[in-house]
Design an enzyme around this catalytic site. Structure first.
Site, PDB file in Angstrom:
ATOM      1  N   GLY A  78       0.820  -1.197   0.000  1.00 19.93           N
ATOM      2  CA  GLY A  78       0.000   0.000   0.000  1.00 19.93           C
ATOM      3  C   GLY A  78       0.856   1.249   0.000  1.00 19.93           C
ATOM      4  O   GLY A  78       1.974   1.251   0.522  1.00 19.93           O
ATOM      5  N   GLY A 127       0.187  -4.919   0.714  1.00 21.12           N
ATOM      6  CA  GLY A 127      -1.003  -4.829  -0.123  1.00 21.12           C
ATOM      7  C   GLY A 127      -0.912  -5.640  -1.394  1.00 21.12           C
ATOM      8  O   GLY A 127      -1.938  -6.025  -1.966  1.00 21.12           O
ATOM      9  N   ASP A 158      -1.715  -6.792   7.519  1.00 15.05           N
ATOM     10  CA  ASP A 158      -3.148  -6.619   7.294  1.00 15.05           C
ATOM     11  C   ASP A 158      -3.557  -7.264   5.975  1.00 15.05           C
ATOM     12  O   ASP A 158      -3.036  -8.308   5.609  1.00 15.05           O
ATOM     13  CB  ASP A 158      -3.534  -5.138   7.401  1.00 15.05           C
ATOM     14  CG  ASP A 158      -2.907  -4.264   6.319  1.00 15.05           C
ATOM     15  OD1 ASP A 158      -1.884  -4.675   5.712  1.00 15.05           O
ATOM     16  OD2 ASP A 158      -3.439  -3.162   6.065  1.00 15.05           O
TER      17      ASP A 158
END
Length: 351
Positions: A78, A127, A158
């Site tokens: 990300g 990401g 994440d």
């Protein structure tokens, strides 16, 4: 239709951050920010949501194939640089909205109704894992470097990444989550983030096979596409990894690593001690919880943790040290994992 004849376009209403083409029965997705190793900014995420949603409903598209522009990799993660200015000014909503949009794309890919093929060549980090590992056919190469390096910037793994790491054999996923160290294609397969390792020069051969049979599975890959077998570093080192990373106490894990007779274990312990202590402690708790969750519950947990981490000073400091000033000398809020109480860890899950 060969690749040079394709007409690459942006998604309707979006920019050039991601480009798309129809290749026979395939929908082609190309992340298009090569100078940033195709890092996902908010515009990229929104574009993916628009086009992938449209193709999910388009009967002419039977499979989707995602790769990255340039030679360096699929996606470096990300674009957290874009979040740094906002959170340092107290505007946490920018980060929360970004993650909500990103996780929605991860969920879309996890539930995609058609074959979703990820070409995981080169760097696939953070990401980048979110837009590849949730697919139905995940192909690493001999050049692949997969990592969830978030503890380095004061964040946590994440994009649903803990769903895979919690299900890896033994404590291999715990090692990957806490150290954030990159692994090769064979280890990506061991971690459940890839299905096979293919030759990096075999992309056009793979696409030809997909054009003929869009429902191709890993078991059906032509043998000629496969790379020479690689040794798995994680499997070779599983004995000390399983011993040292057991349990729910991050401080005890570091102590066992540092006291090990195995040099690689001590190196891992020293590496973890350079990460945000807050990130390491919370990541371990989140990883253990993820073992009993489905992928959507893990993404919901990511959303809750994101709200807490956006407000914790280590996130802004980690981005500063790693990506803004690049001094690689973060000043973390806590001296060590041992300084963080159980109550402090649990508070992140209630935000």
């Amino acid at each position: 239709m060969s690749a040079p004849e394709l007409s690459w376009e942006s998604a309707p209403g979006h920019g050039e951050e991601v480009r798309y083409a129809v290749d026979g029965r395939l929908g082609r997705v190309r992340l298009n920010r090569p100078r940033a190793i195709n890092a996902l900014d908010r515009a990229s995420v929104d574009s993916l949501q628009t086009q992938l949603s449209a193709w999910a409903e388009d009967p002419a598209i039977e499979a989707v194939f995602i790769d990255g522009e340039g030679e360096r990799g699929l996606c470096a993660g990300g674009d957290v640089r874009a979040l740094h200015e906002a959170i340092t000014q107290g505007d946490y909503q920018v980060a929360e909205d970004y993650w909500a949009a990103e996780y929605a794309v991860n969920a879309l890919i996890a539930d995609y109704p058609k074959t979703f093929v990820a070409w995981m060549d080169g760097f696939v980090m953070g990401g980048g894992v979110g837009v590849s590992a949730h697919g139905s056919l995940r192909l690493a190469t001999e050049r692949t470097k997969v990592a969830m390096p978030e503890t380095t910037i004061g964040l946590f793994p994440d994009v649903g990444g803990l769903w895979f790491l919690a299900r890896a054999e033994g404590e291999l996923g715990t090692h990957a989550a806490l150290t954030g160290a990159p692994v090769g294609g064979a280890d990506a397969v061991v971690l459940g983030m890839a299905d096979a390792v293919v030759r990096s020069d075999a992309k056009e051969e793979l696409l030809e096979a997909l054009r003929a049979y869009p429902g191709l599975t890993a078991a059906e890959l032509p043998a000629g596409l496969l790379a020479e077998p690689e040794q798995s570093w994680l499997k070779d080192n599983q004995a000390w990894i399983d011993e040292c990373y057991a349990g729910d106490d991050a401080g005890a894990i570091i102590d066992r690593l540092m006291a090990s007779d195995v040099a690689e274990a001590r190196e891992a312990g020293a590496l973890i001690q350079t990460k945000s202590p807050h990130s390491v402690a919370v990541t371990l708790e989140a990883l253990r919880r993820a073992a009993s969750m489905d992928v959507h519950q893990v993404l919901e947990q990511d959303t809750v943790l994101g709200r807490a981490f956006a407000r914790h000073p280590d996130f802004a400091e980690g981005i500063r040290a790693q990506l803004i000033d690049k001094d690689r000398n973060p000043r973390w809020s806590d001296g060590s994992v041992a300084d963080i109480s159980r109550e402090q860890v649990l508070a992140n899950f209630d935000s």
